[in-house]
Design an enzyme around this catalytic site. Structure first.
Site, short mmCIF file in Angstrom:
data_model
loop_
_atom_site.label_atom_id
_atom_site.label_comp_id
_atom_site.label_asym_id
_atom_site.label_seq_id
_atom_site.Cartn_x
_atom_site.Cartn_y
_atom_site.Cartn_z
CE1 TYR A 1 -3.63 2.59 0.54
CE2 TYR A 1 -2.39 3.25 2.48
CZ TYR A 1 -3.40 3.48 1.57
OH TYR A 1 -4.18 4.61 1.68
CD GLU B 1 -8.40 7.58 4.74
OE1 GLU B 1 -8.28 7.46 5.98
OE2 GLU B 1 -7.50 7.26 3.95
CD1 TRP C 1 -4.14 1.96 5.73
CD2 TRP C 1 -6.22 2.75 5.80
NE1 TRP C 1 -4.63 2.00 4.43
CE2 TRP C 1 -5.91 2.49 4.46
CE3 TRP C 1 -7.49 3.26 6.11
CZ2 TRP C 1 -6.81 2.70 3.42
CZ3 TRP C 1 -8.38 3.47 5.07
CH2 TRP C 1 -8.03 3.19 3.75
#
Length: 185
Positions: free
Chosen positions: A22, A44, A52
Site C-alpha cells: 500500500y 477513511e 488503517w
C-alpha cells in the site's frame, strides 16, 4: 527505515506486507474520479477510531458490499441493503458509518459529474509545503483539511471531520507526506 529490500521507507509502511505494498504503490499517489474519491472518503470514514490495516485488509469486502463504490449504485441502496451491510462480516458493521455512506452517496448522486473531484482537489495545498523529515513532522490536521471538511459538511456530507479529510488528502496524493528519504517520495 529500511524495508525488506533494504530501501528506506516511512516507518508506518513497514509493519506488514500489506502496508509495504500500500505504501509503495498507492498511498500518496494522485487519485481522480468521483467514484474513486468516494471510495477513499468512505474508507477513511470507516477507519475512524480503528487501525488503517483493519480497513485495508477488508477493502475488497467493502468494494463488494458497496458495489464498487459507484455513487449512483450506492445512492439507490434501500433499508434492506442497510440491513444486509450490517450483517456482512467482510466490512466494519457500524450503523452510523454505514448510514453516513448511504446518505453521502445520495447527496453526491445529485452533483454534476466531476464536481466531487474538483471540490476535493481545490483544497490541495500549494507547493510551498515543507517535506517531512520525521513522522513527528507529519500533521494530523491542516488548515486545508479543516476547510475541506467544512466544505463537504456544508454540501451535506457526513462523517468527514478535519482528520478524516487530511487522511483522504494524504491517501489520494493531494499532499505528499512520504518522508524525505523515503523511496516512494
Amino acid at each position: 527505515m529500511p524495508g525488506p529490500d533494504g530501501r528506506l521507507r516511512c516507518p508506518w509502511g513497514l509493519s506488514t506486507a500489506d502496508y509495504v505494498t500500500y505504501h509503495d504503490e498507492e498511498w500518496g499517489r494522485p487519485v481522480h474520479g468521483d467514484d474513486a474519491l468516494f471510495e477513499r472518503l468512505c474508507l477513511e470514514a470507516f477507519q475512524s477510531g480503528l487501525s488503517w490495516i483493519t480497513i485495508l485488509r477488508r477493502r475488497e469486502g467493502f468494494r463488494s458490499a458497496f458495489d464498487g463504490f459507484k455513487i449512483a449504485s450506492v445512492a439507490a441502496f434501500t433499508e434492506a441493503d442497510e440491513e444486509r451491510l450490517l450483517a456482512d462480516p467482510g466490512i466494519i458493521r457500524n450503523r452510523a458509518k454505514i448510514r453516513a455512506t448511504l446518505a453521502n452517496a445520495q447527496v453526491l448522486a445529485e452533483w454534476p459529474a466531476g464536481e466531487l473531484d474538483e471540490l476535493i482537489w481545490s483544497y490541495a495545498p500549494g507547493a510551498t509545503r515543507s517535506t517531512p523529515r520525521t513522522i513527528a513532522d507529519v500533521p494530523a490536521v491542516t488548515d486545508e483539511s479543516t476547510a475541506l471538511a467544512k466544505a463537504l459538511k456544508k454540501r451535506g456530507l457526513r462523517f468527514v471531520g478535519p482528520t478524516t479529510a487530511y487522511a483522504l488528502m494524504q491517501a489520494c496524493g493531494l499532499v505528499d507526506d512520504h518522508l524525505a528519504d523515503c523511496v516512494a517520495r
